[in-house]
Design a protein around this motif. Structure first.
Motif, PDB file in Angstrom:
ATOM      1  N   LEU A   1      -6.020   3.803  -8.193  1.00 25.11           N
ATOM      2  CA  LEU A   1      -6.383   3.880  -6.786  1.00 25.11           C
ATOM      3  C   LEU A   1      -7.796   4.434  -6.693  1.00 25.11           C
ATOM      4  O   LEU A   1      -8.053   5.575  -7.073  1.00 25.11           O
ATOM      5  N   LEU A   2      -8.722   3.636  -6.202  1.00 20.86           N
ATOM      6  CA  LEU A   2     -10.127   4.044  -6.158  1.00 20.86           C
ATOM      7  C   LEU A   2     -10.450   4.788  -4.871  1.00 20.86           C
ATOM      8  O   LEU A   2     -11.381   5.580  -4.814  1.00 20.86           O
ATOM      9  N   ASP A   3      -9.710   4.493  -3.807  1.00 24.64           N
ATOM     10  CA  ASP A   3     -10.040   5.092  -2.516  1.00 24.64           C
ATOM     11  C   ASP A   3      -8.760   5.432  -1.760  1.00 24.64           C
ATOM     12  O   ASP A   3      -8.348   4.729  -0.838  1.00 24.64           O
ATOM     13  N   VAL A   4      -8.157   6.550  -2.189  1.00 24.95           N
ATOM     14  CA  VAL A   4      -6.863   6.957  -1.620  1.00 24.95           C
ATOM     15  C   VAL A   4      -6.988   7.192  -0.116  1.00 24.95           C
ATOM     16  O   VAL A   4      -6.129   6.787   0.672  1.00 24.95           O
ATOM     17  N   ALA A   5      -8.082   7.830   0.303  1.00 22.13           N
ATOM     18  CA  ALA A   5      -8.252   8.140   1.723  1.00 22.13           C
ATOM     19  C   ALA A   5      -8.206   6.866   2.559  1.00 22.13           C
ATOM     20  O   ALA A   5      -7.526   6.794   3.592  1.00 22.13           O
ATOM     21  N   MET A   6      -8.909   5.837   2.085  1.00 20.41           N
ATOM     22  CA  MET A   6      -8.942   4.577   2.818  1.00 20.41           C
ATOM     23  C   MET A   6      -7.561   3.926   2.841  1.00 20.41           C
ATOM     24  O   MET A   6      -7.142   3.380   3.868  1.00 20.41           O
ATOM     25  N   LEU A   7      -6.845   3.991   1.711  1.00 21.04           N
ATOM     26  CA  LEU A   7      -5.504   3.402   1.663  1.00 21.04           C
ATOM     27  C   LEU A   7      -4.583   4.112   2.652  1.00 21.04           C
ATOM     28  O   LEU A   7      -3.804   3.470   3.371  1.00 21.04           O
ATOM     29  N   GLU A   8      -4.710   5.438   2.697  1.00 23.31           N
ATOM     30  CA  GLU A   8      -3.882   6.202   3.639  1.00 23.31           C
ATOM     31  C   GLU A   8      -4.236   5.850   5.079  1.00 23.31           C
ATOM     32  O   GLU A   8      -3.362   5.749   5.942  1.00 23.31           O
ATOM     33  N   GLU A   9      -5.519   5.656   5.300  1.00 29.06           N
ATOM     34  CA  GLU A   9      -5.964   5.254   6.634  1.00 29.06           C
ATOM     35  C   GLU A   9      -5.349   3.899   7.030  1.00 29.06           C
ATOM     36  O   GLU A   9      -4.899   3.714   8.150  1.00 29.06           O
TER      37      GLU A   9
ATOM     38  N   VAL B   1       0.838  -1.208   0.000  1.00 30.86           N
ATOM     39  CA  VAL B   1       0.000   0.000   0.000  1.00 30.86           C
ATOM     40  C   VAL B   1       0.873   1.258   0.000  1.00 30.86           C
ATOM     41  O   VAL B   1       0.616   2.204  -0.745  1.00 30.86           O
ATOM     42  N   ILE B   2       1.914   1.241   0.836  1.00 30.30           N
ATOM     43  CA  ILE B   2       2.857   2.362   0.834  1.00 30.30           C
ATOM     44  C   ILE B   2       3.380   2.586  -0.586  1.00 30.30           C
ATOM     45  O   ILE B   2       3.440   3.708  -1.083  1.00 30.30           O
ATOM     46  N   TRP B   3       3.761   1.511  -1.225  1.00 28.85           N
ATOM     47  CA  TRP B   3       4.298   1.623  -2.575  1.00 28.85           C
ATOM     48  C   TRP B   3       3.259   2.220  -3.517  1.00 28.85           C
ATOM     49  O   TRP B   3       3.576   3.125  -4.310  1.00 28.85           O
ATOM     50  N   LEU B   4       2.026   1.759  -3.422  1.00 32.39           N
ATOM     51  CA  LEU B   4       0.947   2.304  -4.257  1.00 32.39           C
ATOM     52  C   LEU B   4       0.867   3.814  -4.086  1.00 32.39           C
ATOM     53  O   LEU B   4       0.792   4.571  -5.051  1.00 32.39           O
TER      54      LEU B   4
END
Lengths: 230, 230
Positions: free
Chosen positions: A216-224, A158-161
């Motif tokens: 990336l469809l949901d950047v906020a969620m990935l960051e979370e 996820v970090i890499w994404l």
DNA sequence: GGCCTTAGTTGATCTGGGTCAAGGTGCTCA
DNA sequence: TGAGCACCTTGACCCAGATCAACTAAGGCC
């Protein structure tokens, strides 16, 4: 002119050269060599004596290590405009600490190491540019160690994404210009596991994957996810 | 005299200072501060703004990172005579990238960062000393990544055994001056696993362990283990 | 002396991610 | 056009090392 304009611009912008006087820059470029590499072609081997420092112009170069039994760990994937092997200059022994091969047909400029060292000797400003570069690389390596030991495979992916998407922050697409298994090795994940994690993220509607790119469809969620530790 | 003779000798020998003129060295030492730390006392926190570069004089300092949920990874254990945090000087932001606490009562010298940077600006030779140091650190970090990804826990422990013994090559004893669980974290191994691996090696007559130290009984065999990949 | 607290050991059990195996899919090159 | 190959995916299974838990031993400290 030895190199085309595009090449010269990339070279001039490199942190290696930014602090050089135009005359110094030109002198280095005069003796620089252009390498045109086919896909899979070797640029140098781990242990080879260093006599050039490189700037990638086009294509991708992978830096990697091997175990005696052939296992490979990709340490970094060099994109156009980036330099590599600079830090080796200052090490006793002066041997490349990794192997380097082209991932795609690539063009790479090799700067004469002895001559570059003379430029460094001639100017503290150039030295400071180099130290800044080395410092950033060290910090990056420290983060790698941190991620390998304190975080799991999904976290690393996820970090890499989040870090790999095109610099433009409104762009949520990652181009897959290098084979997935190379990215997997870069992240210290096996290809099978890499594939499974991507699938899981896609099932959760967080990303969508196809042959050319990942969205990336949901950047906020990935960051979370990386904030609260998966 | 601000510092005792022993301290001055350690400082003078540090790669940070080796290339300095005596006058420069004295000027730095004049403004340097001596920190006397109790066991467990914090020297700096990750994220703190950097204003000093350190040289350890006595005792041990551990550099480590934490996850949000409190997991700890010991990045390095600083022994007397070694400097740390030098590379941070050249990073934008200038924040310490790790936490630092004393493992035993320790004394540490803090060098004024701004003043040290001025010394660097005044001499290319000093810069080259710094670049050599940074280059060695980078290589070490690269080896860490390599070991974490390509090698297993036993391999890492054996490497550590072979590298950690008192510099004297005829000496096959490793003093356990820091708690085992700290060494374990340094090697990215859990204490339980660390204990089990030591026991296994001892059962195989390769080492013997007691509270104060580990003796290497069969160095040749241990070296063979890491050569042929466990 | 008694009593926390911290470090270490050992056993039992669990699990993330690796390994092995079997397709699938598309490229290149004859 | 189809054989060969490299890459990727998916399923079944496995294992090194983590986790959990119980216990010992060695200080520090009132």
């Amino acid at each position: 002119m030895k190199f085309d304009n595009h090449t010269l611009i990339l070279l001039r912008r490199s942190p290696l050269f930014r602090a050089l006087e135009p005359s110094q820059f030109n002198a280095l470029v005069d003796t620089a060599r252009l390498y045109t590499l086919n896909e899979g072609e070797l640029l140098f081997r781990q242990g080879d004596p260093l006599n050039e420092v490189f700037v990638n112009i086009k294509g991708f170069v992978k830096l990697f290590r091997l175990t005696p039994n052939g296992d490979e760990k990709v340490v970094d994937i060099i994109v156009p405009g980036s330099s590599f092997a600079e830090a080796v200059l200052f090490m006793g022994g002066r041997q490349y600490p990794v192997h380097a091969v082209a991932l795609k047909p690539a063009t790479v400029v090799g700067i004469n190491a002895v001559q570059y060292e003379q430029m460094l000797r001639s100017s503290v400003d150039v030295c400071f540019g180099m130290m800044g570069l080395m410092s950033r690389r060290m910090h990056w390596l420290l983060n790698e160690v941190d991620r390998l030991t304190l975080h799991n495979a999904t976290f690393r992916l996820v970090i890499w994404l989040l870090e790999a998407r095109c610099s433009d922050p409104t762009c949520n697409r990652i181009a897959l210009d290098v084979p997935k298994h190379v990215v997997a090795s870069r992240l210290s994940i096996k290809p099978e596991t890499f594939s499974r994690i991507l699938k899981r993220l896609a099932n959760h509607q967080l990303i969508s994957v196809n042959d050319q790119h990942i969205d990336l469809l949901d950047v906020a969620m990935l960051e979370e996810m990386i904030r609260v530790e998966l």
